[in-house]
Design a protein around this motif. Sequence first.
Motif, PDB file in Angstrom:
ATOM      1  N   ILE A   1      40.315   2.668   1.059  1.00  0.00           N
ATOM      2  CA  ILE A   1      41.693   2.213   0.849  1.00  0.00           C
ATOM      3  C   ILE A   1      41.677   1.114  -0.200  1.00  0.00           C
ATOM      4  O   ILE A   1      40.984   0.100  -0.036  1.00  0.00           O
ATOM      5  CB  ILE A   1      42.330   1.690   2.156  1.00  0.00           C
ATOM      6  N   ASP A   2      42.450   1.298  -1.263  1.00  0.00           N
ATOM      7  CA  ASP A   2      42.558   0.314  -2.346  1.00  0.00           C
ATOM      8  C   ASP A   2      41.189  -0.126  -2.858  1.00  0.00           C
ATOM      9  O   ASP A   2      40.963  -1.304  -3.143  1.00  0.00           O
ATOM     10  CB  ASP A   2      43.360  -0.909  -1.882  1.00  0.00           C
ATOM     11  N   GLY A   3      40.255   0.822  -2.969  1.00  0.00           N
ATOM     12  CA  GLY A   3      38.932   0.533  -3.494  1.00  0.00           C
ATOM     13  C   GLY A   3      37.943  -0.005  -2.485  1.00  0.00           C
ATOM     14  O   GLY A   3      36.783  -0.213  -2.805  1.00  0.00           O
ATOM     15  N   PHE A   4      38.385  -0.240  -1.251  1.00  0.00           N
ATOM     16  CA  PHE A   4      37.503  -0.752  -0.208  1.00  0.00           C
ATOM     17  C   PHE A   4      36.953   0.403   0.618  1.00  0.00           C
ATOM     18  O   PHE A   4      37.707   1.222   1.138  1.00  0.00           O
ATOM     19  CB  PHE A   4      38.241  -1.744   0.709  1.00  0.00           C
ATOM     20  N   TYR A   5      35.639   0.433   0.719  1.00  0.00           N
ATOM     21  CA  TYR A   5      34.940   1.461   1.492  1.00  0.00           C
ATOM     22  C   TYR A   5      34.730   0.935   2.908  1.00  0.00           C
ATOM     23  O   TYR A   5      34.190  -0.153   3.090  1.00  0.00           O
ATOM     24  CB  TYR A   5      33.581   1.766   0.865  1.00  0.00           C
ATOM     25  N   HIS A   6      35.182   1.718   3.882  1.00  0.00           N
ATOM     26  CA  HIS A   6      35.060   1.334   5.289  1.00  0.00           C
ATOM     27  C   HIS A   6      34.002   2.232   5.933  1.00  0.00           C
ATOM     28  O   HIS A   6      34.243   3.422   6.127  1.00  0.00           O
ATOM     29  CB  HIS A   6      36.401   1.509   5.989  1.00  0.00           C
ATOM     30  N   TYR A   7      32.851   1.633   6.238  1.00  0.00           N
ATOM     31  CA  TYR A   7      31.759   2.352   6.897  1.00  0.00           C
ATOM     32  C   TYR A   7      31.624   1.881   8.335  1.00  0.00           C
ATOM     33  O   TYR A   7      31.792   0.690   8.629  1.00  0.00           O
ATOM     34  CB  TYR A   7      30.422   2.086   6.200  1.00  0.00           C
ATOM     35  N   GLU A   8      31.300   2.823   9.211  1.00  0.00           N
ATOM     36  CA  GLU A   8      30.868   2.484  10.560  1.00  0.00           C
ATOM     37  C   GLU A   8      29.362   2.688  10.618  1.00  0.00           C
ATOM     38  O   GLU A   8      28.828   3.638  10.043  1.00  0.00           O
ATOM     39  CB  GLU A   8      31.575   3.345  11.605  1.00  0.00           C
ATOM     40  N   ILE A   9      28.685   1.782  11.317  1.00  0.00           N
ATOM     41  CA  ILE A   9      27.233   1.765  11.426  1.00  0.00           C
ATOM     42  C   ILE A   9      26.870   2.016  12.889  1.00  0.00           C
ATOM     43  O   ILE A   9      27.395   1.346  13.772  1.00  0.00           O
ATOM     44  CB  ILE A   9      26.677   0.381  10.999  1.00  0.00           C
TER      45      ILE A   9
ATOM     46  N   LYS B   1      29.129   0.458  17.722  1.00  0.00           N
ATOM     47  CA  LYS B   1      29.139   0.515  16.261  1.00  0.00           C
ATOM     48  C   LYS B   1      29.299  -0.851  15.620  1.00  0.00           C
ATOM     49  O   LYS B   1      29.852  -1.774  16.202  1.00  0.00           O
ATOM     50  CB  LYS B   1      30.245   1.437  15.777  1.00  0.00           C
ATOM     51  N   GLY B   2      28.825  -0.922  14.385  1.00  0.00           N
ATOM     52  CA  GLY B   2      29.093  -2.044  13.514  1.00  0.00           C
ATOM     53  C   GLY B   2      30.048  -1.591  12.431  1.00  0.00           C
ATOM     54  O   GLY B   2      30.308  -0.390  12.273  1.00  0.00           O
ATOM     55  N   VAL B   3      30.577  -2.532  11.671  1.00  0.00           N
ATOM     56  CA  VAL B   3      31.552  -2.210  10.635  1.00  0.00           C
ATOM     57  C   VAL B   3      31.173  -2.926   9.342  1.00  0.00           C
ATOM     58  O   VAL B   3      30.769  -4.090   9.356  1.00  0.00           O
ATOM     59  CB  VAL B   3      32.979  -2.633  11.072  1.00  0.00           C
ATOM     60  N   LEU B   4      31.310  -2.217   8.237  1.00  0.00           N
ATOM     61  CA  LEU B   4      31.088  -2.782   6.919  1.00  0.00           C
ATOM     62  C   LEU B   4      32.227  -2.297   6.018  1.00  0.00           C
ATOM     63  O   LEU B   4      32.411  -1.095   5.844  1.00  0.00           O
ATOM     64  CB  LEU B   4      29.740  -2.321   6.362  1.00  0.00           C
ATOM     65  N   ILE B   5      33.001  -3.241   5.486  1.00  0.00           N
ATOM     66  CA  ILE B   5      34.106  -2.911   4.581  1.00  0.00           C
ATOM     67  C   ILE B   5      33.918  -3.746   3.311  1.00  0.00           C
ATOM     68  O   ILE B   5      33.864  -4.978   3.379  1.00  0.00           O
ATOM     69  CB  ILE B   5      35.481  -3.204   5.214  1.00  0.00           C
ATOM     70  N   PHE B   6      33.803  -3.062   2.183  1.00  0.00           N
ATOM     71  CA  PHE B   6      33.532  -3.752   0.927  1.00  0.00           C
ATOM     72  C   PHE B   6      34.108  -2.960  -0.235  1.00  0.00           C
ATOM     73  O   PHE B   6      34.377  -1.775  -0.139  1.00  0.00           O
ATOM     74  CB  PHE B   6      32.020  -3.926   0.732  1.00  0.00           C
ATOM     75  N   ASN B   7      34.268  -3.667  -1.354  1.00  0.00           N
ATOM     76  CA  ASN B   7      34.693  -3.047  -2.595  1.00  0.00           C
ATOM     77  C   ASN B   7      33.490  -3.042  -3.531  1.00  0.00           C
ATOM     78  O   ASN B   7      33.034  -4.108  -3.958  1.00  0.00           O
ATOM     79  CB  ASN B   7      35.851  -3.819  -3.219  1.00  0.00           C
ATOM     80  N   PRO B   8      32.931  -1.870  -3.851  1.00  0.00           N
ATOM     81  CA  PRO B   8      31.729  -1.833  -4.684  1.00  0.00           C
ATOM     82  C   PRO B   8      31.953  -2.253  -6.136  1.00  0.00           C
ATOM     83  O   PRO B   8      31.006  -2.641  -6.812  1.00  0.00           O
ATOM     84  CB  PRO B   8      31.285  -0.377  -4.597  1.00  0.00           C
ATOM     85  N   VAL B   9      33.179  -2.210  -6.590  1.00  0.00           N
ATOM     86  CA  VAL B   9      33.463  -2.601  -7.978  1.00  0.00           C
ATOM     87  C   VAL B   9      33.533  -4.120  -8.095  1.00  0.00           C
ATOM     88  O   VAL B   9      32.886  -4.727  -8.953  1.00  0.00           O
ATOM     89  CB  VAL B   9      34.770  -1.944  -8.482  1.00  0.00           C
ATOM     90  N   THR B  10      34.318  -4.751  -7.227  1.00  0.00           N
ATOM     91  CA  THR B  10      34.499  -6.206  -7.289  1.00  0.00           C
ATOM     92  C   THR B  10      33.426  -6.957  -6.501  1.00  0.00           C
ATOM     93  O   THR B  10      33.357  -8.182  -6.585  1.00  0.00           O
ATOM     94  CB  THR B  10      35.875  -6.604  -6.726  1.00  0.00           C
ATOM     95  N   LYS B  11      32.627  -6.229  -5.710  1.00  0.00           N
ATOM     96  CA  LYS B  11      31.579  -6.820  -4.844  1.00  0.00           C
ATOM     97  C   LYS B  11      32.167  -7.683  -3.725  1.00  0.00           C
ATOM     98  O   LYS B  11      31.480  -8.513  -3.139  1.00  0.00           O
ATOM     99  CB  LYS B  11      30.560  -7.637  -5.644  1.00  0.00           C
ATOM    100  N   GLU B  12      33.445  -7.501  -3.436  1.00  0.00           N
ATOM    101  CA  GLU B  12      34.096  -8.270  -2.378  1.00  0.00           C
ATOM    102  C   GLU B  12      33.765  -7.666  -1.016  1.00  0.00           C
ATOM    103  O   GLU B  12      33.898  -6.463  -0.802  1.00  0.00           O
ATOM    104  CB  GLU B  12      35.609  -8.285  -2.585  1.00  0.00           C
ATOM    105  N   LEU B  13      33.349  -8.521  -0.103  1.00  0.00           N
ATOM    106  CA  LEU B  13      33.069  -8.124   1.267  1.00  0.00           C
ATOM    107  C   LEU B  13      34.273  -8.498   2.118  1.00  0.00           C
ATOM    108  O   LEU B  13      34.629  -9.665   2.223  1.00  0.00           O
ATOM    109  CB  LEU B  13      31.815  -8.836   1.782  1.00  0.00           C
ATOM    110  N   GLN B  14      34.920  -7.493   2.712  1.00  0.00           N
ATOM    111  CA  GLN B  14      36.108  -7.747   3.522  1.00  0.00           C
ATOM    112  C   GLN B  14      35.743  -7.952   4.989  1.00  0.00           C
ATOM    113  O   GLN B  14      36.328  -8.787   5.668  1.00  0.00           O
ATOM    114  CB  GLN B  14      37.081  -6.586   3.377  1.00  0.00           C
ATOM    115  N   GLU B  15      34.771  -7.179   5.483  1.00  0.00           N
ATOM    116  CA  GLU B  15      34.356  -7.324   6.887  1.00  0.00           C
ATOM    117  C   GLU B  15      32.915  -6.859   7.046  1.00  0.00           C
ATOM    118  O   GLU B  15      32.494  -5.869   6.454  1.00  0.00           O
ATOM    119  CB  GLU B  15      35.250  -6.493   7.808  1.00  0.00           C
TER     120      GLU B  15
END
Length: 78
Positions: A10-18, A27-41
């Motif tokens: 969503i809006d460039g942010f990749y939401h992965y479940e681990i 589960k764990g959660v990883l949400i990040f934008n690979p272009v801007t390198k911003e870590l959301q969660e």
Amino acid sequence: MVKFKLIKIIDGFYHYEIYPEGDTSNKGVLIFNPVTKELQERTNPGYPYDSDKWIGHAISGLRNEDGNYKQDGMVAWG
């Protein structure tokens, strides 16, 4: 061993479940934008998997040999 799955983008942010040891109930959660390198969660899985190693190992396997992000996958170590 850790499994991961791309849930949505969503809006460039990749939401992965681990999933440590493939346990989808813990589960764990990883949400990040690979272009801007911003870590959301970044949320570690719950006990007894509540350490950074699970997400760290998953991160090491998120990309395929072409550098693209995978839909799902698994990382094992010895």
